[in-house]
Motif scaffolding. Structure first.
Motif, short mmCIF file in Angstrom:
data_model
loop_
_atom_site.label_atom_id
_atom_site.label_comp_id
_atom_site.label_asym_id
_atom_site.label_seq_id
_atom_site.Cartn_x
_atom_site.Cartn_y
_atom_site.Cartn_z
N GLY A 138 16.61 128.89 4.86
CA GLY A 138 16.81 129.78 3.72
C GLY A 138 18.27 129.80 3.31
O GLY A 138 18.99 128.82 3.48
N ALA A 139 18.70 130.94 2.77
CA ALA A 139 20.10 131.08 2.34
C ALA A 139 20.50 132.53 2.47
O ALA A 139 19.67 133.44 2.39
N PHE A 140 21.79 132.75 2.70
CA PHE A 140 22.34 134.10 2.85
C PHE A 140 23.30 134.39 1.69
O PHE A 140 24.00 133.51 1.21
N GLY A 141 23.35 135.67 1.25
CA GLY A 141 24.24 136.02 0.14
C GLY A 141 23.70 135.44 -1.14
O GLY A 141 22.53 135.66 -1.49
N PRO A 142 24.50 134.65 -1.86
CA PRO A 142 23.99 134.02 -3.08
C PRO A 142 22.77 133.16 -2.75
O PRO A 142 22.82 132.34 -1.82
N PRO A 143 21.66 133.31 -3.48
CA PRO A 143 20.45 132.53 -3.18
C PRO A 143 20.60 131.11 -3.72
O PRO A 143 19.77 130.62 -4.49
N MET A 144 21.68 130.46 -3.31
CA MET A 144 22.04 129.15 -3.85
C MET A 144 22.42 128.20 -2.72
O MET A 144 22.92 128.63 -1.67
N ARG A 145 22.22 126.92 -2.98
CA ARG A 145 22.74 125.87 -2.10
C ARG A 145 23.29 124.75 -2.98
O ARG A 145 22.56 124.19 -3.80
N VAL A 146 24.56 124.47 -2.79
CA VAL A 146 25.22 123.37 -3.51
C VAL A 146 25.95 122.54 -2.48
O VAL A 146 26.83 123.03 -1.79
N GLY A 147 25.55 121.28 -2.35
CA GLY A 147 26.16 120.42 -1.33
C GLY A 147 25.46 120.49 0.01
O GLY A 147 25.85 119.79 0.96
N THR A 148 24.41 121.32 0.13
CA THR A 148 23.61 121.42 1.35
C THR A 148 22.15 121.54 0.94
O THR A 148 21.84 121.63 -0.25
N ILE A 149 21.25 121.56 1.91
CA ILE A 149 19.82 121.71 1.61
C ILE A 149 19.22 122.83 2.46
O ILE A 149 19.79 123.23 3.48
N SER A 150 18.07 123.34 2.01
CA SER A 150 17.26 124.24 2.82
C SER A 150 16.34 123.36 3.67
O SER A 150 15.47 122.68 3.14
N GLU A 151 16.54 123.42 4.97
CA GLU A 151 16.00 122.39 5.86
C GLU A 151 14.89 122.89 6.77
O GLU A 151 15.01 123.93 7.41
N ILE A 152 13.80 122.13 6.81
CA ILE A 152 12.79 122.24 7.86
C ILE A 152 12.94 120.98 8.71
O ILE A 152 12.82 119.88 8.19
N THR A 153 13.24 121.15 9.98
CA THR A 153 13.59 120.01 10.82
C THR A 153 12.40 119.55 11.65
O THR A 153 11.83 120.34 12.41
N LEU A 154 12.03 118.30 11.49
CA LEU A 154 11.00 117.68 12.33
C LEU A 154 11.70 116.89 13.43
O LEU A 154 12.37 115.89 13.17
N LEU A 155 11.56 117.37 14.66
CA LEU A 155 12.20 116.74 15.82
C LEU A 155 11.17 115.86 16.53
O LEU A 155 10.17 116.36 17.05
N LYS A 156 11.43 114.57 16.53
CA LYS A 156 10.56 113.64 17.24
C LYS A 156 11.17 113.39 18.62
O LYS A 156 12.15 112.65 18.76
N LEU A 157 10.61 114.04 19.62
CA LEU A 157 11.13 113.96 20.99
C LEU A 157 10.46 112.78 21.70
O LEU A 157 9.23 112.70 21.78
N LYS A 158 11.29 111.87 22.19
CA LYS A 158 10.77 110.64 22.80
C LYS A 158 11.35 110.45 24.20
O LYS A 158 12.46 110.89 24.48
N PRO A 159 10.59 109.80 25.07
CA PRO A 159 11.14 109.48 26.39
C PRO A 159 12.40 108.62 26.25
O PRO A 159 12.46 107.73 25.41
N GLU A 160 13.39 108.94 27.04
CA GLU A 160 14.65 108.19 26.97
C GLU A 160 14.46 106.77 27.45
O GLU A 160 13.86 106.56 28.51
#
Length: 368
Positions: free
Chosen positions: A346-368
């Motif tokens: 989401g975002a805090f304060g101004p409901p704006m994002r400039v130069g960044t994104i609102s991110e949902i992170t998909l973590l692909k966890l793999k055996p080392e």
């Protein structure tokens, strides 16, 4: 000297505000041939006071009036930032393009409106960021989704959370981690606004952020537990092959200064020392801010998930925040302990994002 740092930051901040108001007053007096420049000084000073007062006084207030005032003040903050930057850009443009002052003024206003409008659109639209992370000792591939800094409050509510949940379920994760700042004020602090979280098709683990503390951490945690979300408070749990450690929002150690946490409480260093951690097992640490990675490394933690920074959220803050946070956004490795810092969903304060994104992170966890 350290105790004077907040005061020094405040003085610098106020100096920047005064300078910006004088700059805008003079520029707009020239753009539109306004002889009484003091009227413009008064206008921009009033907007600045409204911006600060509206956010400071109504962040945690409830009701329609509070929502209107806070929302207007937060949008004003973002717009004034880009009005100053647009005026500065036009000053540079004047070196190569000769127009009438009135035309420069109209272009300045239109540019600020365009950037602010784009910033709101960009904050609303959530992007999935996919990251592949090898974990030592992991036997089978797993997928996890990290959500952070959703900031349910004056701007974001049940509709936003429903959209986030739909995008999360579409990724079909094995597990979901929420690394704090779920709420941003008390205006939507009720179980109705958390209803969409019931529909996440995976176990969910939550740790608090600083804004959850301002909004009412105990109430938030109770509501989450009521819908079967696992709330971790300085404790260790297990899911499948993973050992999961969740910490309340705290300082790295007793020597660290953090304006978002209180002194006299546990630190990352002391909290981890008090836990029974099996370093041989693939381990993920959940903590709101990316602090104290050296202590995570000492306990054999493989992956540290955090948020808090918003990656600066708004240009040019995305270039300034890295000066304060070594781990600002994305994936890093410190002596074998990996840390991923989300830009925030989401975002805090101004409901704006400039130069960044609102991110949902998909973590692909793999055996080392």
């Amino acid at each position: 000297m350290r105790q004077f740092i907040p005061l020094i930051i405040l003085i610098i901040f106020l100096g920047i505000l005064v300078s910006a108001n004088i700059y805008l007053g003079r520029r707009f007096a020239w753009y539109f041939d306004i002889r009484k420049v003091w009227l413009l000084y008064s206008l921009f000073a009033s907007l600045t006071l409204f911006m600060i007062g509206g956010i400071a006084l109504f962040t945690n207030s409830e009701g329609s009036f509070a929502n209107i005032v806070y929302s207007a003040a937060a949008i004003t903050m973002g717009f004034l930032l880009y009005l100053v930057l647009s005026a500065a850009f036009v000053d540079v443009l004047r070196l190569v393009l000769k127009l009438k002052p009135f035309q420069y003024g109209v272009f300045t206003l239109l540019l600020a409106v365009f950037i602010s409008g784009f910033g709101i659109w960009n904050a609303v639209h959530k992007r999935v960021r996919e990251v592949e992370i090898p974990l030592k000792g992991l036997k089978h591939e797993m997928t996890a989704v990290q959500l952070s800094d959703i900031h349910i409050g004056h701007f974001w509510g049940v509709k936003t959370l429903r959209n986030i949940v739909d995008k999360t379920n579409a990724l079909n994760p094995d597990v979901v981690f929420i690394t704090g700042d779920l709420f941003d004020g008390r205006i939507r602090l009720n179980s109705k606004n958390l209803e969409p979280l019931k529909k996440i098709n995976a176990p969910v683990y939550f740790v608090e952020g600083n804004h959850d503390g301002y909004s009412g951490a105990s109430e938030i945690k109770k509501m989450l537990r009521d819908i079967d979300i696992t709330v971790l408070e300085n404790e260790v749990t297990h899911f499948s092959e993973l050992q999961i450690i969740g910490l309340n929002h705290m300082r790295a150690d007793d020597e660290s200064m953090n304006m978002h946490t209180s002194s006299g409480k546990p630190s990352i260093k002391s909290a981890l020392n008090d836990l029974n951690i099996f370093s041989e097992q693939p381990t993920i640490l959940l903590h709101h801010s990316p602090d104290g990675i050296e202590y995570a490394n000492k306990h054999g933690i493989d992956l540290y998930l955090a948020g808090h920074t918003h990656a600066g959220q708004l240009f040019p803050m995305n270039f300034i925040v890295p000066l304060f946070y070594k781990y600002n956004k994305g994936l890093y490795n410190w002596n074998g302990t990996q840390i991923y810092v989300s830009q925030g969903t989401g975002a805090f304060g101004p409901p704006m994002r400039v130069g960044t994104i609102s991110e949902i992170t998909l973590l692909k966890l793999k055996p080392e």
